[in-house]
Design a protein around this motif. Structure first.
Motif, PDB file in Angstrom:
ATOM      1  N   LYS A  85       0.832  -1.208   0.000  1.00 50.10           N
ATOM      2  CA  LYS A  85       0.000   0.000   0.000  1.00 50.10           C
ATOM      3  C   LYS A  85       0.865   1.256   0.000  1.00 50.10           C
ATOM      4  O   LYS A  85       0.587   2.202  -0.738  1.00 50.10           O
ATOM      5  N   GLN A  86       1.917   1.273   0.816  1.00 47.05           N
ATOM      6  CA  GLN A  86       2.808   2.429   0.873  1.00 47.05           C
ATOM      7  C   GLN A  86       3.561   2.626  -0.439  1.00 47.05           C
ATOM      8  O   GLN A  86       3.739   3.756  -0.907  1.00 47.05           O
ATOM      9  N   PHE A  87       3.974   1.529  -1.055  1.00 44.81           N
ATOM     10  CA  PHE A  87       4.686   1.587  -2.326  1.00 44.81           C
ATOM     11  C   PHE A  87       3.778   2.163  -3.411  1.00 44.81           C
ATOM     12  O   PHE A  87       4.187   3.001  -4.207  1.00 44.81           O
ATOM     13  N   ASN A  92       2.233   6.547  -7.108  1.00 43.47           N
ATOM     14  CA  ASN A  92       1.222   7.510  -7.553  1.00 43.47           C
ATOM     15  C   ASN A  92       1.690   8.951  -7.341  1.00 43.47           C
ATOM     16  O   ASN A  92       1.468   9.809  -8.190  1.00 43.47           O
ATOM     17  N   LYS A  93       2.381   9.222  -6.232  1.00 45.11           N
ATOM     18  CA  LYS A  93       2.935  10.560  -5.996  1.00 45.11           C
ATOM     19  C   LYS A  93       4.030  10.859  -7.026  1.00 45.11           C
ATOM     20  O   LYS A  93       4.134  11.992  -7.509  1.00 45.11           O
ATOM     21  N   THR A  94       4.839   9.863  -7.350  1.00 49.51           N
ATOM     22  CA  THR A  94       5.891  10.042  -8.350  1.00 49.51           C
ATOM     23  C   THR A  94       5.280  10.366  -9.706  1.00 49.51           C
ATOM     24  O   THR A  94       5.761  11.257 -10.414  1.00 49.51           O
ATOM     25  N   LEU A  95       4.214   9.673 -10.071  1.00 51.11           N
ATOM     26  CA  LEU A  95       3.540   9.951 -11.344  1.00 51.11           C
ATOM     27  C   LEU A  95       3.026  11.391 -11.377  1.00 51.11           C
ATOM     28  O   LEU A  95       3.191  12.092 -12.384  1.00 51.11           O
ATOM     29  N   PHE A 108       0.637  -5.658  -7.551  1.00 48.85           N
ATOM     30  CA  PHE A 108       0.233  -7.047  -7.377  1.00 48.85           C
ATOM     31  C   PHE A 108       1.330  -7.746  -6.588  1.00 48.85           C
ATOM     32  O   PHE A 108       2.393  -8.027  -7.120  1.00 48.85           O
ATOM     33  N   ASN A 109       1.065  -7.994  -5.312  1.00 43.81           N
ATOM     34  CA  ASN A 109       2.046  -8.606  -4.426  1.00 43.81           C
ATOM     35  C   ASN A 109       1.660 -10.059  -4.188  1.00 43.81           C
ATOM     36  O   ASN A 109       0.581 -10.336  -3.668  1.00 43.81           O
TER      37      ASN A 109
END
Length: 135
Positions: A85-87, A92-95, A108-109
């Motif tokens: 979830k953190q990743f 999304n912030k990087t995008l 997908f983990n």
């Protein structure tokens, strides 16, 4: 990048994500993955420590004509559900930082246990921790 990684990701799409599933009312677990792969609109890459970074792959994707991306995170360490979830939030912030806020990330983990639907867990069958980026 290893043909082995690419082939394992394609096998996952074709054998897990594409087939119609009773658990999803006769729909595939992901109705988009197969057509994206077939149409040549899916970039497949691998984040390999010391070789290729996530930022490099995102930039390559954004500069390509592809509509979505699926990146395998190659790591010897397991990633927990909370870390997933953190990743995802970080990607999304990087995008957004890169001006690509029309794209979103979903991970997908294979270690995620909370994504099961009626006994079927598509993410648990992923060959690697996978990062999907799509509009």
């Amino acid at each position: 990048m290893s043909d082995k990684i690419i082939n394992e990701v394609k096998d996952y799409i074709n054998n897990v994500m594409r087939p119609p599933r009773e658990e999803f009312g006769g729909m595939p677990a992901c109705p988009f993955a197969g057509p994206e792969l077939d149409g040549g609109r899916l970039m497949i890459g691998a984040i390999i420590p010391g070789e290729t970074s996530l930022i490099e792959l995102i930039q390559k994707f954004l500069n390509s004509d592809k509509q979505s991306a699926l990146f395998a995170q190659i790591s010897k360490e397991d990633i927990t559900t909370e870390e997933t979830k953190q990743f995802q939030i970080m990607v999304n912030k990087t995008l957004r930082f890169l001006g690509a806020s029309d794209y979103k990330c979903i991970c997908f983990n294979p270690n995620d246990k909370d994504t099961e639907v009626e006994g079927f867990n598509a993410r648990a069958q992923a060959p690697y921790f996978l990062i999907n980026i799509a509009g």
